[in-house]
Motif scaffolding. Structure first.
Motif, PDB file in Angstrom:
ATOM      1  N   PHE A 702       1.014  -1.132  -0.128  1.00 33.34           N
ATOM      2  CA  PHE A 702      -0.005  -0.109   0.117  1.00 33.34           C
ATOM      3  C   PHE A 702       0.905   1.240   0.047  1.00 33.34           C
ATOM      4  N   ILE A 703       1.939   1.342   0.762  1.00 31.30           N
ATOM      5  CA  ILE A 703       2.826   2.242   0.774  1.00 31.30           C
ATOM      6  C   ILE A 703       3.530   2.486  -0.460  1.00 31.30           C
ATOM      7  N   LYS A 704       3.977   1.513  -1.080  1.00 31.89           N
ATOM      8  CA  LYS A 704       4.509   1.482  -2.543  1.00 31.89           C
ATOM      9  C   LYS A 704       3.832   1.927  -3.383  1.00 31.89           C
ATOM     10  N   ASP A 705       2.576   1.755  -3.256  1.00 32.03           N
ATOM     11  CA  ASP A 705       1.751   2.551  -4.553  1.00 32.03           C
ATOM     12  C   ASP A 705       1.464   3.957  -4.189  1.00 32.03           C
ATOM     13  N   LEU A 706       1.352   4.248  -3.026  1.00 38.17           N
ATOM     14  CA  LEU A 706       1.402   5.633  -2.784  1.00 38.17           C
ATOM     15  C   LEU A 706       2.811   6.273  -3.027  1.00 38.17           C
ATOM     16  N   ILE A 707       3.934   5.776  -2.915  1.00 30.94           N
ATOM     17  CA  ILE A 707       5.396   6.525  -3.256  1.00 30.94           C
ATOM     18  C   ILE A 707       5.370   6.385  -4.582  1.00 30.94           C
ATOM     19  N   VAL A 708       5.037   5.311  -5.460  1.00 34.77           N
ATOM     20  CA  VAL A 708       5.020   5.501  -7.126  1.00 34.77           C
ATOM     21  C   VAL A 708       4.171   6.419  -7.609  1.00 34.77           C
ATOM     22  N   SER A 709       2.784   6.582  -7.139  1.00 34.15           N
ATOM     23  CA  SER A 709       2.296   7.633  -7.602  1.00 34.15           C
ATOM     24  C   SER A 709       2.579   9.087  -7.278  1.00 34.15           C
ATOM     25  N   LYS A 710       3.273   9.348  -6.226  1.00 32.49           N
ATOM     26  CA  LYS A 710       3.751  10.607  -5.786  1.00 32.49           C
ATOM     27  C   LYS A 710       5.170  10.797  -6.748  1.00 32.49           C
ATOM     28  N   ALA A 711       6.013   9.903  -6.927  1.00 35.04           N
ATOM     29  CA  ALA A 711       7.010  10.013  -7.602  1.00 35.04           C
ATOM     30  C   ALA A 711       6.883  10.252  -9.059  1.00 35.04           C
ATOM     31  N   THR A 712       5.827   9.715  -9.579  1.00 29.73           N
ATOM     32  CA  THR A 712       5.505   9.797 -10.898  1.00 29.73           C
ATOM     33  C   THR A 712       5.048  11.398 -11.289  1.00 29.73           C
ATOM     34  N   TYR A 713       3.980  11.863 -10.239  1.00 31.28           N
ATOM     35  CA  TYR A 713       3.672  13.249 -10.365  1.00 31.28           C
ATOM     36  C   TYR A 713       4.941  14.072 -10.316  1.00 31.28           C
ATOM     37  N   LEU A 714       5.790  13.961  -9.761  1.00 33.15           N
ATOM     38  CA  LEU A 714       7.064  14.750  -9.531  1.00 33.15           C
ATOM     39  C   LEU A 714       7.870  14.707 -10.868  1.00 33.15           C
ATOM     40  N   ASP A 715       7.904  13.318 -11.203  1.00 29.45           N
ATOM     41  CA  ASP A 715       8.868  13.217 -12.550  1.00 29.45           C
ATOM     42  C   ASP A 715       8.105  13.859 -13.585  1.00 29.45           C
ATOM     43  N   GLN A 716       6.566  13.712 -13.970  1.00 30.96           N
ATOM     44  CA  GLN A 716       6.077  14.202 -15.108  1.00 30.96           C
ATOM     45  C   GLN A 716       6.158  15.619 -15.021  1.00 30.96           C
ATOM     46  N   ASN A 717       6.383  16.163 -13.898  1.00 36.88           N
ATOM     47  CA  ASN A 717       6.135  17.457 -13.788  1.00 36.88           C
ATOM     48  C   ASN A 717       7.805  18.251 -13.769  1.00 36.88           C
ATOM     49  N   GLN A 718       8.641  17.262 -13.834  1.00 32.28           N
ATOM     50  CA  GLN A 718      10.010  17.707 -13.352  1.00 32.28           C
ATOM     51  C   GLN A 718      10.398  18.608 -12.310  1.00 32.28           C
ATOM     52  N   LEU A 719       9.742  18.173 -11.093  1.00 34.96           N
ATOM     53  CA  LEU A 719       9.791  18.841  -9.957  1.00 34.96           C
ATOM     54  C   LEU A 719      10.921  18.624  -9.020  1.00 34.96           C
ATOM     55  N   GLY A 720      11.757  17.573  -9.445  1.00 32.04           N
ATOM     56  CA  GLY A 720      13.003  17.174  -8.746  1.00 32.04           C
ATOM     57  C   GLY A 720      12.784  16.295  -7.458  1.00 32.04           C
ATOM     58  N   TYR A 721      13.967  16.375  -6.610  1.00 32.32           N
ATOM     59  CA  TYR A 721      13.668  15.541  -5.416  1.00 32.32           C
ATOM     60  C   TYR A 721      14.526  16.054  -4.601  1.00 32.32           C
ATOM     61  N   THR A 722      14.401  15.895  -3.084  1.00 31.42           N
ATOM     62  CA  THR A 722      15.555  16.101  -2.136  1.00 31.42           C
ATOM     63  C   THR A 722      16.534  14.940  -1.914  1.00 31.42           C
ATOM     64  N   THR A 723      17.676  15.550  -1.196  1.00 32.68           N
ATOM     65  CA  THR A 723      18.613  14.920  -0.865  1.00 32.68           C
ATOM     66  C   THR A 723      18.277  13.637  -0.249  1.00 32.68           C
ATOM     67  N   LYS A 724      17.206  13.806   1.027  1.00 34.02           N
ATOM     68  CA  LYS A 724      16.451  12.469   1.629  1.00 34.02           C
ATOM     69  C   LYS A 724      15.819  11.806   0.680  1.00 34.02           C
ATOM     70  N   ILE A 725      15.173  12.279  -0.220  1.00 27.85           N
ATOM     71  CA  ILE A 725      14.521  11.044  -1.218  1.00 27.85           C
ATOM     72  C   ILE A 725      15.473  10.497  -1.748  1.00 27.85           C
ATOM     73  N   LYS A 726      16.651  10.911  -2.282  1.00 30.43           N
ATOM     74  CA  LYS A 726      17.697  10.386  -3.072  1.00 30.43           C
ATOM     75  C   LYS A 726      18.203   9.126  -2.138  1.00 30.43           C
ATOM     76  N   GLU A 727      18.726   9.663  -1.034  1.00 30.02           N
ATOM     77  CA  GLU A 727      19.097   8.695   0.016  1.00 30.02           C
ATOM     78  C   GLU A 727      18.387   7.544   0.235  1.00 30.02           C
ATOM     79  N   GLY A 728      16.878   7.876   0.379  1.00 28.24           N
ATOM     80  CA  GLY A 728      16.083   6.874   0.801  1.00 28.24           C
ATOM     81  C   GLY A 728      15.758   5.885  -0.423  1.00 28.24           C
ATOM     82  N   PHE A 729      15.546   6.397  -1.609  1.00 28.03           N
ATOM     83  CA  PHE A 729      15.573   5.242  -2.779  1.00 28.03           C
ATOM     84  C   PHE A 729      16.724   4.461  -2.660  1.00 28.03           C
TER      85      PHE A 729
END
Length: 748
Positions: A702-729
């Protein structure tokens, strides 16, 4: 506590340099006083008499040549110049006691027949010495003889009969030539510069010294706009430090009200308090000592009247080889305005002064800007209050000068009335930054992220720009307050973990103290500012508990406490987790079914109302509960966390927006609305995935589905990521989900 006040003319200050009385030419030398430079007409005479220890300056490295000389001061000067023997105290003059600062000079010059006193049996020690009186005492002191030369001034008739001979003798021996208009001006007072010149000429005329001429001063290194203070000042030494001296300079008298000391475990605060006499202003100076022997100093001038007040904070160091100012303004700030916070007029601190001593030790001091503000308080019908500050100005107040091996730093604390003036500096006997690259990196980051980096520190915590939707809000919209998310130094903790810089270590310890001061005797943190957004929705006013604030503070203290070895590192974690477990019984929740619910974002202290639950708050609270379960093993934390996660599982499809983003919140009526943060919620989802991975993996899909959806939105709009997001992934093996766009240090 013994506080020394410097109200008198003769002040002990080391300005001695080697000089022989027979030298007729002087090489270029270091300037000794701020107000005696190469352009001053009597620089040669002042320099020689200071070198002979006949006259001294003031602790603020001023000579003040335009200040009038009193009779008592003149007596002391003549005693020093003539090396008159000490004479025991005699009760001859009613204004001279055995403890008088003029005692030595008065007794010696009286016995030598230089000063005779006044008809009313006083010496008149505090009276200004007039030009005709000066003529008489110098003539007697140096036993000048009449040459027979005729002397005449245009204002001879104004010269008192008792002083005519003295004036004539001074003129005959070329000690005076009168004024340019042909007068002597006998009744006018004599200032320090003029008296030094007459005294010097008398000593030369009688063969006591050979004149030192053509003095040339080396250029004095200066930073900032250093103002010369010509008037006599009250100068109070504040016992802040060893290795250098700290003073407060003021036209007004300062009354010392005492000191208090508070131990915080992480640091020790000593507060010195002064009242500005004849005003409603109070000065508080706080020294915050850290275990590594560094310290922060906070000054706060609180003026409750409409009358302007100025105090100058002075720091004087000796044995200085050189120093340089490394300023933040090498990295310009690109200002912007947004709908939430409006325009933020603040910037960053002034910079670091790096000092090298004559023994080749190098240390650094960080100096701030000055902040002038007005306290705003809104009191509600239930006596609760909301408190903000109206920032009137951020001022570059720093200046310093190096005179020889002495360095003086001057910070003018200027109050315009009905305001508070704050200033701080951080002192270390070592390097705050080990490398210039590390320092530059921090200064650049402070410029780029100026909205999210503290610069206005006080002893009670940092002040930052508040959202325009808080109250009270000044008409300027420059509303500032103590934002709990900024009181905790989360970014500083990250940087300290990476490089162990001393500056970050000190800011972390300061943060521990500020959080303790803010919390007081409560077990959690309540806001002190009302949000009109929440007020309009639910009627909530300050104080209230913001779950996100408390969650992040608990995590900050948990992580940093471990880093610093604090015995109570998990206390805030336990207290806040305990608070969350009680919210269902208190009605601060939104039910999904019998066992699944969201905890509300805000817990009002004085109102009885249920607020919404946002995704980031819900995840943050759940993550705290899971962390507490891992730390303490108490099943109640897991039970409450599971209730939140199952609510999210059941509502997963309702949380996802059509554009793949996540709705911001669910209302008490179970409506999903609002635009979510760009990065913050994705950081929380990654943390939730990490925690459940070891506790109960059944929630991961369930959490993975939300992660994928949120990351897809950011990617489609090229809104980037934080250092914490990169380290987490990276940690989870999901780097393929990293959104396109720039990397940020802070979540948007």
């Amino acid at each position: 506590m013994r506080i020394r006040k410097f109200f008198v003319f003769f002040l002990t200050i080391s300005f001695i340099f080697s000089i022989h009385t027979t030298v007729t030419q002087a090489e270029s030398i270091d300037q000794k006083f701020i107000d005696i430079n190469n352009n001053y007409w009597a620089k040669d005479e002042v320099t020689q008499l200071v070198g002979l220890e006949i006259i001294n300056g003031y602790p603020d490295l001023h000579f003040r040549p335009s200040v009038d000389v009193s009779r008592g001061q003149a007596a002391n000067l003549l005693t020093s110049a003539l090396k008159l023997p000490d004479s025991p105290y005699q009760p001859i003059f009613t204004d001279i006691s055995a403890k008088s600062s003029y005692l030595k000079g008065v007794m010696a010059t009286y016995k030598a027949g230089i000063f005779n006193g006044k008809p009313d049996k006083t010496f008149g020690a505090g009276d200004t010495l007039t030009r005709e009186q000066m003529a008489s005492v110098i003539a007697r002191a140096f036993e000048l003889e009449n040459t027979g030369e005729e002397i005449s001034f245009k204002d001879d008739s104004k010269i008192s009969a008792s002083h005519k001979e003295g004036v004539t003798l001074l003129a005959q021996h070329k000690i005076t030539t009168g004024k340019e208009d042909g007068t002597f001006d006998p009744k006018s007072g004599v200032n320090r510069g003029t008296f030094v010149v007459f005294l010097h000429r008398a000593m030369v005329a009688t063969g006591k010294i050979e004149p030192l001429s053509d003095v040339t001063f080396n250029e004095a290194p200066t930073n900032g706009k250093l103002e010369t203070v010509r008037e006599i000042q009250n100068i109070v030494e504040v016992p802040l430090s060893t290795g250098y001296k700290t003073y407060i300079r003021s036209k007004n008298d300062l009354k010392y009200l005492g000191e208090t000391t508070t131990e915080y475990g992480y640091a020790t605060d000593t507060v010195y308090t002064y009242r500005v006499v004849n005003s409603k202003a109070t000065l508080e100076i706080t020294r915050r000592d850290f275990p590594n022997n560094d310290y922060l100093v906070f000054t706060s001038l609180i003026n409750d009247s409409n009358t302007p007040v100025q105090l100058d904070l002075l720091m004087k160091s000796s044995n200085i080889e050189s120093s340089k100012l490394i300023s933040y303004d090498r990295f310009p700030i690109e200002k912007n305005e947004d709908d939430t916070f409006g325009y933020d007029p603040t910037t960053y601190p002034k910079g670091i002064v790096e000092t090298k001593t004559v023994s080749n030790d190098v240390y650094q001091t960080m100096f701030s800007k000055l902040y002038r503000s007005k306290q705003l308080t809104l009191t509600y019908s239930d006596e609760a209050k909301s408190v903000t500050r109206d920032l009137k100005a951020e001022v570059d107040a720093f200046s310093d000068i190096q005179l020889g091996d002495e360095q003086l730093t001057v910070i003018p604390l200027k109050s315009l009335g009905s305001d508070i003036v704050d200033y701080w500096f951080m002192k270390s006997n070592e390097l705050l930054f080990k490398t210039r690259a590390s320092m530059d990196s921090w200064m650049l980051e402070s410029a780029v992220n100026y909205r999210k980096r503290n610069s206005w520190y006080t002893a009670d915590g940092p002040y930052n720009k508040m959202a325009v939707t808080v109250e009270p809000m000044p008409s300027s919209y420059n509303g500032f307050g103590r934002n709990l998310l900024m009181v905790k130094e989360d970014r500083i903790l990250k940087l300290y973990e990476e490089n162990k810089e001393r500056y970050f270590e000190n800011l972390l310890i300061n943060s521990f103290v500020n959080l303790q001061v803010f919390k007081g005797d409560k077990t959690y943190w309540e806001t002190e500012v009302t949000s009109t957004y929440l007020k309009s929705l639910y009627g909530i006013t300050a104080p209230f508990v913001d779950t996100r604030f408390n969650e992040q503070i608990a995590l900050f203290l948990y992580k940093s406490g471990k880093e610093f070895g604090h015995d109570n590192y998990n206390e805030a974690l336990r207290n806040y987790a305990d608070l969350l477990t009680t919210q269902k019984s208190k009605g601060n929740y939104i039910p999904v079914d019998g066992n699944s619910y969201y905890i509300s974002d805000y817990f009002p202290v004085t109102q009885n109302v249920t607020t919404h639950s946002s995704m980031n708050h819900a995840l943050g609270g759940m993550n705290i509960l899971l962390t507490a379960y891992n730390e303490f093993g108490d099943v109640k934390y897991l039970t409450t966390a599971t209730s939140i996660q199952t609510a999210i599982n059941k509502d997963k499809n309702l949380w996802i927006r059509p554009d793949h983003d996540i709705w911001y919140k669910v209302s008490p009526k179970r409506e999903f609305v609002g635009r979510d943060y760009n990065h913050l919620t994705l950081e929380d989802l990654i943390n939730s995935y990490t925690l459940w991975q070891d506790i109960d993996p059944s929630h991961l899909p369930f959490i993975k589905d939300l992660i994928v959806s949120k990351a897809t939105y950011l990617d489609q709009n090229q809104l980037g990521y934080t250092t914490k997001i990169k380290e987490g992934f990276e940690r989870l093996g999901m780097l393929d989900l990293l959104p396109r766009g720039p990397e940020y240090t802070d979540a948007n």
